[in-house]
Design a protein around this motif. Structure first.
Motif, PDB file in Angstrom:
ATOM      1  N   HIS B  79       0.898  -1.450  -0.563  1.00  0.00           N
ATOM      2  CA  HIS B  79      -0.024  -0.608  -0.352  1.00  0.00           C
ATOM      3  C   HIS B  79       0.650   1.041  -0.039  1.00  0.00           C
ATOM      4  N   ASN B  80       1.944   1.755  -0.296  1.00  0.00           N
ATOM      5  CA  ASN B  80       3.029   2.344  -0.396  1.00  0.00           C
ATOM      6  C   ASN B  80       2.175   2.851  -1.152  1.00  0.00           C
ATOM      7  N   ALA B  81       2.951   4.410  -1.264  1.00  0.00           N
ATOM      8  CA  ALA B  81       2.971   5.542  -2.226  1.00  0.00           C
ATOM      9  C   ALA B  81       3.799   4.974  -3.482  1.00  0.00           C
ATOM     10  N   GLN B  82       3.826   5.077  -4.776  1.00  0.00           N
ATOM     11  CA  GLN B  82       4.276   4.899  -5.398  1.00  0.00           C
ATOM     12  C   GLN B  82       6.051   5.477  -5.522  1.00  0.00           C
ATOM     13  N   LEU B  83       5.976   7.003  -5.046  1.00  0.00           N
ATOM     14  CA  LEU B  83       6.980   7.961  -5.022  1.00  0.00           C
ATOM     15  C   LEU B  83       7.712   6.817  -4.275  1.00  0.00           C
ATOM     16  N   CYS B  84       7.730   6.040  -3.585  1.00  0.00           N
ATOM     17  CA  CYS B  84       8.673   5.272  -2.526  1.00  0.00           C
ATOM     18  C   CYS B  84       9.198   4.254  -3.517  1.00  0.00           C
ATOM     19  N   GLU B  85       8.759   4.077  -3.855  1.00  0.00           N
ATOM     20  CA  GLU B  85       9.733   2.616  -4.507  1.00  0.00           C
ATOM     21  C   GLU B  85      10.078   3.018  -5.908  1.00  0.00           C
ATOM     22  N   LEU B  95      17.398  12.946  -2.707  1.00  0.00           N
ATOM     23  CA  LEU B  95      17.289  13.948  -2.546  1.00  0.00           C
ATOM     24  C   LEU B  95      16.294  14.400  -2.164  1.00  0.00           C
ATOM     25  N   ILE B  96      15.685  14.996  -3.888  1.00  0.00           N
ATOM     26  CA  ILE B  96      13.724  15.633  -4.003  1.00  0.00           C
ATOM     27  C   ILE B  96      12.646  14.405  -3.154  1.00  0.00           C
ATOM     28  N   ARG B  97      13.167  13.424  -3.317  1.00  0.00           N
ATOM     29  CA  ARG B  97      11.963  12.462  -2.471  1.00  0.00           C
ATOM     30  C   ARG B  97      12.111  12.253  -1.461  1.00  0.00           C
ATOM     31  N   HIS B  98      13.364  11.968  -0.933  1.00  0.00           N
ATOM     32  CA  HIS B  98      13.406  11.994   1.012  1.00  0.00           C
ATOM     33  C   HIS B  98      12.846  13.664   1.510  1.00  0.00           C
ATOM     34  N   PHE B  99      13.296  15.390   0.449  1.00  0.00           N
ATOM     35  CA  PHE B  99      12.481  15.892   0.991  1.00  0.00           C
ATOM     36  C   PHE B  99      10.776  16.299   1.384  1.00  0.00           C
ATOM     37  N   LEU B 100       9.960  15.927   0.046  1.00  0.00           N
ATOM     38  CA  LEU B 100       9.163  15.327  -0.247  1.00  0.00           C
ATOM     39  C   LEU B 100       8.421  14.808   0.574  1.00  0.00           C
ATOM     40  N   ASP B 161      10.519  18.077 -10.965  1.00  0.00           N
ATOM     41  CA  ASP B 161       9.704  17.835 -11.974  1.00  0.00           C
ATOM     42  C   ASP B 161       8.947  16.484 -11.919  1.00  0.00           C
ATOM     43  N   VAL B 162      10.191  16.058 -11.757  1.00  0.00           N
ATOM     44  CA  VAL B 162       9.326  14.873 -12.466  1.00  0.00           C
ATOM     45  C   VAL B 162       8.617  13.939 -10.824  1.00  0.00           C
ATOM     46  N   ALA B 163       9.122  14.238  -9.507  1.00  0.00           N
ATOM     47  CA  ALA B 163       8.151  13.912  -8.273  1.00  0.00           C
ATOM     48  C   ALA B 163       7.685  14.202  -8.052  1.00  0.00           C
ATOM     49  N   LEU B 164       7.093  15.495  -8.389  1.00  0.00           N
ATOM     50  CA  LEU B 164       6.025  15.704  -7.657  1.00  0.00           C
ATOM     51  C   LEU B 164       4.646  15.578  -8.049  1.00  0.00           C
ATOM     52  N   PRO B 165       4.322  14.575  -9.379  1.00  0.00           N
ATOM     53  CA  PRO B 165       3.074  14.395  -9.422  1.00  0.00           C
ATOM     54  C   PRO B 165       2.880  12.482  -8.286  1.00  0.00           C
ATOM     55  N   TYR B 166       3.536  11.766  -8.464  1.00  0.00           N
ATOM     56  CA  TYR B 166       4.205  11.133  -7.532  1.00  0.00           C
ATOM     57  C   TYR B 166       4.016  11.321  -6.040  1.00  0.00           C
ATOM     58  N   ALA B 167       4.462  12.672  -5.750  1.00  0.00           N
ATOM     59  CA  ALA B 167       4.197  13.081  -4.466  1.00  0.00           C
ATOM     60  C   ALA B 167       2.794  13.402  -3.940  1.00  0.00           C
ATOM     61  N   LEU B 168       2.546  13.976  -4.628  1.00  0.00           N
ATOM     62  CA  LEU B 168       0.415  14.021  -4.450  1.00  0.00           C
ATOM     63  C   LEU B 168       0.210  12.833  -5.096  1.00  0.00           C
ATOM     64  N   THR B 216      -1.017  21.913 -11.862  1.00  0.00           N
ATOM     65  CA  THR B 216      -0.975  21.701 -12.784  1.00  0.00           C
ATOM     66  C   THR B 216      -0.362  20.475 -12.759  1.00  0.00           C
ATOM     67  N   ILE B 217       0.334  20.051 -11.874  1.00  0.00           N
ATOM     68  CA  ILE B 217       0.477  18.621 -11.968  1.00  0.00           C
ATOM     69  C   ILE B 217      -0.866  17.870 -11.579  1.00  0.00           C
ATOM     70  N   ALA B 218      -0.599  16.635 -11.881  1.00  0.00           N
ATOM     71  CA  ALA B 218      -2.133  15.736 -11.692  1.00  0.00           C
ATOM     72  C   ALA B 218      -1.242  14.427 -10.861  1.00  0.00           C
ATOM     73  N   PRO B 219      -1.648  14.340 -10.198  1.00  0.00           N
ATOM     74  CA  PRO B 219      -1.361  13.071  -8.776  1.00  0.00           C
ATOM     75  C   PRO B 219      -1.417  11.839  -9.744  1.00  0.00           C
ATOM     76  N   VAL B 220      -0.392  11.362  -9.192  1.00  0.00           N
ATOM     77  CA  VAL B 220      -0.889   9.394  -9.704  1.00  0.00           C
ATOM     78  C   VAL B 220      -0.310   8.825  -8.451  1.00  0.00           C
ATOM     79  N   TYR B 221      -2.072   8.303  -8.722  1.00  0.00           N
ATOM     80  CA  TYR B 221      -2.155   7.739  -7.755  1.00  0.00           C
ATOM     81  C   TYR B 221      -2.167   6.195  -7.853  1.00  0.00           C
ATOM     82  N   GLY B 222      -2.837   5.356  -7.426  1.00  0.00           N
ATOM     83  CA  GLY B 222      -3.078   3.877  -7.889  1.00  0.00           C
ATOM     84  C   GLY B 222      -1.889   2.906  -6.333  1.00  0.00           C
TER      85      GLY B 222
END
Ligand SMILES: [Fe+2]
Ligand SMILES: [Fe+2]
Ligand SMILES: [Fe+2]
Lengths: 328, 251
Positions: B79-85, B95-100, B161-168, B216-222
């Protein structure tokens, strides 16, 4: 962790010819009295050079040693092992950091030491040129390679150079946790299921020769280092360390029902010394000179890490950048 | 109390921490400098340790033991957010992922310290301090590298820019969102996300990085529902490689 088998250069008779005899005598008298030499104290060039070489090799061994075990962090079976192995390998990287700092007090910057590692100019413990094929290999390393390292490091912590001795005292305290962790892992495998026992025995079979090499060439064939002993740079001979290791750990290995792949291995009750098949020193030389199973891979990993991190280090040097305090 | 809702809430957190902790640990021996090697390893230990605690709470709620839960599930059960994987990539992405992530994690723990579920509230109070260090570490480095050299700014911007949709995607709402809020288990994803956005804006405005308009950022859900990128299953296969040799053995 760290292996002996320091590669000392053969010394020329003229090495001390340029030193002020009065200062040299005073320096040696201080060492005889058991005093520590500190960074700003006078010391012969040869002492400085050999110490840098030794501490640097030790530091390199810590970061290169983090690689074979590090690859098992992501595969460690279960939370307990995963957390312990992460902490252990982190400690090893911390040891490298401490040791580079100790070597820097003698005048060689860390960046230059790392460059010399990557170029192959300076060495690291030979044992890390062998691959850790299985989980059991990583357990062997955590227990017995760290045990060997402690034998070495405890001896060296009584040496004459203050910063190195202090770093080693801290390091030895942590190493004893590593050894305990590794011992537990090996006990579980050696007394576990058939598969686990086979895995562990195979690891012992694979790692025994590198383990015997770990302490360096036998005293009969190694470079004479009387002056380094006298200056308390080198504190115990390779054979002394090897004997001490065998005496402490062979019984423990046998106790677990594991066999050691050397028919001649036995303790001579008259001499009190262990007898064993003489390790293949030609292989040792071949591997330390770059032709081992993993030399290229280990250095390549280090080189890639350095190259990939270059922009970060440059950004830290940017005029407005402040020094970032490390987290741990 | 709705146990299913509670379990879902805890699974999401535990899986986030386990997977990101695992990724962080991949930096061991590979960091751009020894100090960062140590920092990422330290955070990995905290995160994996926290996930273990959360799986232990789940065990008290009737789930399997932590090792089995962590090492025996397949990707579609995570059930983790895709950002983590997502793979570590270069240091800028990590670093950006760690921050977000850790900006959200700290806020989440602060909210959970008041959870009506005592075990969770206690854990949150206990590990809030660790999370604070992680978040601080990220902020210092973002501020540093986000305004240092043209290369470091450029790299961070691209990764951001790459990480933000996943972060949302972290804030994907639970099917039990209403119960979770009504029962006081957790203040809810909406509240968390708003607080997170404000904090991210604050830190980014201190750098030369540009934050796109949120709309303008479309979240990546799932991720929360077990839908993952192709990167998660190989991570899990690697993680369980030894454990699965004999899951009943004592390792
Ligand atoms: Fe160690
Ligand atoms: Fe060490
Ligand atoms: Fe540690």
């Amino acid at each position: 962790m760290y292996g002996g088998g320091n590669v000392f250069e053969a010394m020329k008779a003229t090495a001390l010819a340029d030193e002020d005899p009065k200062k040299l005598a005073e320096f040696e008298a201080r060492i005889d009295r058991g005093e520590k030499i500190e960074p700003t104290d006078w010391m012969p060039q040869l002492y400085r050079k050999q110490l840098i070489r030794m501490i640097e090799q030790h530091a390199h061994s810590e970061i290169i040693g983090a690689l074979p075990e590090g690859t098992w962090i992501t595969r460690a079976p279960g939370f307990k092992r995963k957390l312990a192995l992460m902490a252990k390998v982190q400690d090893e990287v911390g040891h490298a950091q401490l040791l580079y700092a100790a070597a820097e007090t003698l005048g060689k910057p860390r960046e230059q030491m790392i460059d010399d590692l990557i170029s192959g100019k300076s060495k690291y413990s030979n044992i890390f040129n062998y691959p850790a094929f299985t989980w059991a290999d990583s357990c062997f390393i955590s227990w017995l390679v760290d045990a060997g390292a402690i034998v070495n490091q405890l001896a060296n912590s009584k040496g004459s150079y203050g910063p190195y001795c202090r770093a080693l005292e801290r390091i030895c305290a942590e190493e004893s946790f590593h050894l305990k962790y590794g011992h537990h892992c090996v006990i579980h495998l050696a007394t576990g299921t058939k598969k686990q026992r086979e895995m562990m025995q195979a690891a012992v079979n694979r790692w025994w020769a590198p383990m015997m090499h770990f302490f360096g060439p036998s005293d009969k064939i190694s470079v004479h280092s009387e002056i380094l002993m006298k200056w308390k740079v080198k504190m115990a001979s390779n054979d002394e360390c090897r004997q001490q290791f065998l005496d402490m750990y062979v019984p423990k290995i046998w106790e677990l029902g594991l066999t050691i792949p050397d028919d001649k291995l036995r303790k001579n009750t008259e001499t009190g010394l262990w007898e064993y098949t003489e390790p293949d020193w030609d292989e040792f030389k071949r591997v330390i000179n770059g032709d081992g199973p993993c030399n290229k891979e280990r250095l390549a990993v280090r080189r890639i890490a350095e190259e990939r991190g270059k922009w970060v280090r440059e950004a830290l040097l940017a005029p407005k950048a402040k020094y970032v305090t490390p987290l741990a | 109390m709705n146990t299913e809702a509670l379990k879902e809430l805890i699974y999401k957190m535990a899986d986030d921490l386990l997977i990101l902790g695992h990724r962080n640990s991949e930096w061991t021996g590979m960091g751009p400098l020894l100090e960062e090697d140590i920092a990422f390893s330290s955070m990995a230990q905290d995160k994996v340790g926290q996930s273990w605690q959360l799986y232990k709470i789940l065990h008290t709620l009737g789930e399997n033991d932590p090792d089995t839960v962590a090492f025996m599930r397949n990707a579609d059960q995570f059930h983790n957010a895709q950002l983590c994987e997502l793979p570590n990539g270069e240091y800028d992405f990590s670093l950006i992922r760690h921050f977000l992530f850790d900006t959200a994690e700290l806020l989440k723990y602060q909210m959970l310290a008041n959870s009506s579920y005592t075990d969770l509230a206690n854990l949150a109070k206990k590990v809030k301090g660790e999370a604070k260090y992680h978040s601080m570490h990220a902020k210092i480095w973002i501020k540093q590298l986000g305004s240092a050299t043209p290369e470091s700014i450029e790299r961070l911007q691209q990764s951001l820019d790459v990480a933000l949709p996943y972060a949302l995607g972290m804030f994907e709402k639970s099917p039990y969102e209403k119960e979770i809020i009504d029962e006081g288990l957790f203040g809810g994803e909406e509240v968390l996300m708003e607080a997170w956005k404000a904090e991210v804006e604050k830190i980014i405005s201190d750098t030369k990085l540009i934050l796109p308009d949120w709309s303008t950022i479309a979240p990546v859900y799932g991720g929360r529902k077990g839908v993952h990128t192709k990167h998660l299953q190989p991570l899990l296969d690697e993680m369980s490689e030894v454990f699965k040799v004999d899951p009943t053995a004592d390792w």
